[in-house]
Design a protein around this motif. Structure first.
Motif, PDB file in Angstrom:
ATOM      1  N   ALA A 241       0.840  -1.198   0.000  1.00 21.08           N
ATOM      2  CA  ALA A 241       0.000   0.000   0.000  1.00 21.08           C
ATOM      3  C   ALA A 241       0.879   1.253   0.000  1.00 21.08           C
ATOM      4  O   ALA A 241       0.606   2.207  -0.731  1.00 21.08           O
ATOM      5  N   ALA A 242       1.958   1.222   0.781  1.00 20.86           N
ATOM      6  CA  ALA A 242       2.875   2.364   0.815  1.00 20.86           C
ATOM      7  C   ALA A 242       3.536   2.562  -0.550  1.00 20.86           C
ATOM      8  O   ALA A 242       3.935   3.653  -0.914  1.00 20.86           O
ATOM      9  N   PHE A 243       3.631   1.470  -1.292  1.00 28.45           N
ATOM     10  CA  PHE A 243       4.242   1.526  -2.625  1.00 28.45           C
ATOM     11  C   PHE A 243       3.183   1.866  -3.686  1.00 28.45           C
ATOM     12  O   PHE A 243       3.453   1.829  -4.883  1.00 28.45           O
ATOM     13  N   MET A 462      12.369   2.141  -0.111  1.00 31.14           N
ATOM     14  CA  MET A 462      11.623   3.402  -0.111  1.00 31.14           C
ATOM     15  C   MET A 462      12.148   4.327   0.989  1.00 31.14           C
ATOM     16  O   MET A 462      12.349   5.522   0.761  1.00 31.14           O
ATOM     17  N   ARG A 463      12.382   3.758   2.183  1.00 28.54           N
ATOM     18  CA  ARG A 463      12.868   4.570   3.309  1.00 28.54           C
ATOM     19  C   ARG A 463      14.247   5.151   3.012  1.00 28.54           C
ATOM     20  O   ARG A 463      14.497   6.329   3.253  1.00 28.54           O
ATOM     21  N   GLU A 464      15.118   4.294   2.493  1.00 30.35           N
ATOM     22  CA  GLU A 464      16.487   4.756   2.213  1.00 30.35           C
ATOM     23  C   GLU A 464      16.511   5.908   1.230  1.00 30.35           C
ATOM     24  O   GLU A 464      17.165   6.920   1.450  1.00 30.35           O
ATOM     25  N   ALA A 476       6.194  10.099   6.628  1.00 32.83           N
ATOM     26  CA  ALA A 476       5.248   9.881   5.528  1.00 32.83           C
ATOM     27  C   ALA A 476       5.747  10.527   4.237  1.00 32.83           C
ATOM     28  O   ALA A 476       5.650   9.942   3.156  1.00 32.83           O
ATOM     29  N   GLU A 477       6.321  11.720   4.366  1.00 36.09           N
ATOM     30  CA  GLU A 477       6.852  12.425   3.188  1.00 36.09           C
ATOM     31  C   GLU A 477       8.026  11.660   2.588  1.00 36.09           C
ATOM     32  O   GLU A 477       8.163  11.557   1.371  1.00 36.09           O
ATOM     33  N   GLY A 482      10.268   8.285  -1.588  1.00 34.95           N
ATOM     34  CA  GLY A 482      10.936   7.039  -1.939  1.00 34.95           C
ATOM     35  C   GLY A 482      10.100   6.200  -2.887  1.00 34.95           C
ATOM     36  O   GLY A 482      10.615   5.597  -3.824  1.00 34.95           O
ATOM     37  N   LYS A 483       8.820   6.172  -2.640  1.00 35.21           N
ATOM     38  CA  LYS A 483       7.905   5.441  -3.511  1.00 35.21           C
ATOM     39  C   LYS A 483       7.930   6.018  -4.922  1.00 35.21           C
ATOM     40  O   LYS A 483       8.049   5.289  -5.916  1.00 35.21           O
TER      41      LYS A 483
END
Length: 631
Positions: A241-243, A462-464, A476-477, A482-483
């Motif tokens: 979902a985050a992606f 994504m985090r990196e 969240a930003e 990252g996404k």
RNA sequence: GCGCUCGUAGCUCAGUGGAUAGAGCAUCGGCUUGCGGAGCCGGAGGUCGGAGGUUCGAGUCCUCUCGAGCGCGCCA
């Protein structure tokens, strides 16, 4: 839009010539393609129909082109027509006509521009993608499948198809891997070392921690397995979902067993004669080009070493292996459906699963399965499974004459029935394989495992990237950033080819990063529009600058790119298009000042900016990348 | 051995059987008293792995060949 228009102009001209008896009917069957001329000096568009259809028309290309041009040049939208080279028809459009399209585009509703070139026959399509086992996180390898699958679905929808997004959960209780996963979790809950070959990553600890205190230490392995799977699936779901990936259905393999559907389907296969317990295995020896060189029938008396509980013994005589005779259906060897110890294989559930899938969406015309690079050997098996499901029983018939056919099939009737089923399976099931991604860091391949032995998860990627790009941003930003970058990078290249994911470039917040090039164009437009404020009606005919015409042509190309991508599954067309559109805009921006003393021109250019923004936003939406208003 | 995918600029890759094979990065040069310079314009850089074939026309289609990655029995 412009291309569709021009194609219709050519079609009309052809039809007229056919009606006059100057050309044969068949020329109307040739597809009319409107291409970009190699050299912009040649005009806005080029058509090669005079060459592609010259044979059917029975004319030489130049002569044919002359005939066509008579009709085409009468259209007021066309400024000039020239025949060049062997028979290209180069067209230049009236600038006023092209500019008028800006109004048409701006009048369209949200996300309607991409839908302007729908397919002729809309299909109901089930797309299954990612579907990794519930024993670990979504990895950066699966990330490509996630980005590709979700965008392909978006494109299908824009092209007019009905799509069902599906994730298949391999949660069969018979799975060795899932059992081992559960045992590993149990060990961690008890504070014991995990079994040899067990699961050791951080995520296993996470699962164990969450299940702590639920008195599961001594629960049956099946119960523990269910509980840990559930946790893992939740983690997968939130990472996806985050992606930007969401599904209509998360379908459980075990639910098919629980409902008894697998058993029913297996019996049905046995009744049709495509599965049986004869102690043999047929293998095909294939020559180059897939031609059968030999049919080898091996006797199978060797034992199986597993010790599982016997279930579903009624489908077969106890202790016998049930074989799917998949060699009758194009596979290169027969496959086991039911092991000697009574446990069903993965393929057994696949039969029931694929039958079930045709209900999502109801009456599905096509099933598309997107698999990773290590799964291409699965295509033949999967196709055979679907063919077995579709197979109709046949009456006894004449024996086969051919030496190999006689070994493979009962008789000619069975052969015909199998071939029919296989053909149908190949039409209904499409397997798309995406190729490997190599992650490059400092010019060297980055390991898929981190130093601590953990799998490199998509969420970590994504985090990196996010923390590098937005060090001051909220979590969240950072995730969103990252996404955006990860999705764009995954989608930049054809899914068909291996490519290098340049992590250093992805983490650069500069002009070298193509994602920002595109997003910057969008932000720039937003800034201009804000500054310009509300503008009244515009005289679009003022948009006559060559850069303006180029930009409008590019905007109008979006529906064409969408329909082509839907046709050949080439999702990367959209990233290429996004970059080209951004370039066309930046080029226009450099030469044409939008907000100026000239109120009429300002109004017209503001309209053009709005149309560009619309096309950019819709493209980024399809790609699942955000379109920021400021950066 | 067989199968799938790939081989295009120094690097990463686009390229619908069509005209002089294109982008980004890297490299070299130019553009600021202007709407966001995260931008624009230009130069240099190619035997499209190789050999045949089909075609009016091949980077694209067919055959062969060389090279790379991946996959090929009761794992999923």
């Amino acid at each position: 839009m412009l291309r569709t228009f021009l194609a219709s102009v050519f079609r009309a001209a052809l039809t007229q010539l056919v009606e006059q008896g100057r050309l044969p009917q068949e020329v109307l069957d040739v597809r009319i393609e409107i291409a970009d001329p190699k050299n912009p000096d040649h005009g806005d568009f080029a058509c090669n129909i005079a060459m592609t259809a010259s044979k059917v028309a029975g004319k030489n290309p130049r002569e044919f082109a002359e005939m066509l041009v008579e009709g085409v040049k009468l259209n007021p939208a066309i400024e000039s027509v020239e025949i060049a080279g062997p028979g290209f028809i180069n067209l230049r459009l009236n600038s006023e006509f092209v500019a008028g399209y800006v109004g048409t585009i701006n009048a369209l509703g949200q996300n309607e521009l991409a839908k302007q070139s729908p397919v002729e026959t809309p299909l109901k399509i089930n797309v299954e993608f990612v579907s990794v086992n519930p024993n670990g996180p979504i990895t950066i390898g699966s990330g490509r499948g996630a980005a590709y699958g979700s965008t392909l679905c978006n494109i299908f929808e824009a092209a007019g198809h009905t799509v069902h997004r599906e994730y298949y959960i391999n949660d069969g209780v018979n799975s060795e891997q899932m059992r081992l996963f559960a045992e590993s979790v149990r060990a961690l809950i008890k504070g014991e070392p995990v079994p040899e070959n067990g699961y050791k990553g951080d995520y296993v600890h996470d699962v164990a921690k969450e299940l702590q205190g639920q008195n599961l230490e001594s629960a049956e392995v099946v119960v523990l397995q269910k509980a840990s799977e559930h946790k893992m699936i939740e983690a997968q779901r939130s990472a996806l979902a985050a992606f930007g990936v969401n599904y209509d259905t998360w379908f459980s393999e075990q639910s098919l067993h629980d409902a008894g559907t697998v058993a029913v389907e297996i019996k049905s296969l046995a009744a049709k004669g495509i599965a049986n317990t004869d102690p043999t295995r047929t293998k095909l020896k294939l020559a180059k080009g897939g031609k059968i060189e030999d049919v080898i029938i091996e006797s199978q008396t060797a034992d199986v070493d597993d010790e599982g509980e016997v279930q579903l013994a009624e489908a077969t005589a106890e202790g016998e292996t049930l074989w799917l005779r998949s060699t009758k259906l194009g596979d290169d060897m027969d496959r086991v459906l039911l092991r000697k110890d009574g446990r069903l294989t993965y393929i057994a559930s696949d039969v029931a699963y694929h039958k079930h899938k045709f209900n999502r969406p109801a009456g599905a015309d096509k099933l598309i399965t997107i698999l990773g690079p290590d799964h291409h050997g699965y295509i033949g098996r999967l196709t055979a499974v679907v063919a077995a499901m579709l197979l109709e029983p046949s009456e006894p018939g004449e024996p086969c004459q051919d030496e190999f056919d006689a070994k493979l099939y009962r008789d000619e009737n069975e052969k015909a029935a199998c071939q029919k089923a296989l053909k149908e399976a190949r039409e209904k099931l499409e397997v798309q394989i995406y190729q490997l991604v190599r992650f490059m860091k400092e010019g060297k391949p980055a390991p898929m495992r981190k130093r601590d032995g953990n799998i490199y998860a998509l969420i970590d990627l994504m985090r990196e990237i996010g923390t590098k790009l937005k060090p001051e941003g909220t979590e969240a930003e950072q995730l969103e950033s990252g996404k955006d970058v990860a999705r764009f990078f995954y989608l930049m290249r054809s899914h068909d080819t291996t490519f290098d994911f340049d992590l250093d470039l992805a983490e650069k917040q500069s002009d070298e990063n193509p994602v920002f090039y595109v997003q910057y164009a969008h932000a720039r437009i937003c800034s201009i529009l804000e500054k310009a404020g509300e503008q009244g009606d515009a005289n679009l005919a003022l948009l006559t600058h060559p850069k303006e015409k180029t930009l409008i042509k590019r905007i109008a190309d979006l529906p064409n790119e969408v329909s082509r991508a839907a046709e050949d599954y080439g999702v990367h067309r959209l990233t290429t298009y996004a970059i080209e559109l951004a370039r066309a805009f930046h080029g226009f921006y450099g030469d044409c000042k939008v907000i100026s003393e000239d109120a009429a021109l300002t109004a017209a250019r503001v309209q053009l900016c709005e149309a560009t923004q619309k096309a950019l936003k819709e493209t980024l939406d399809l790609l699942g990348v955000s379109a920021p208003e400021r950066m």
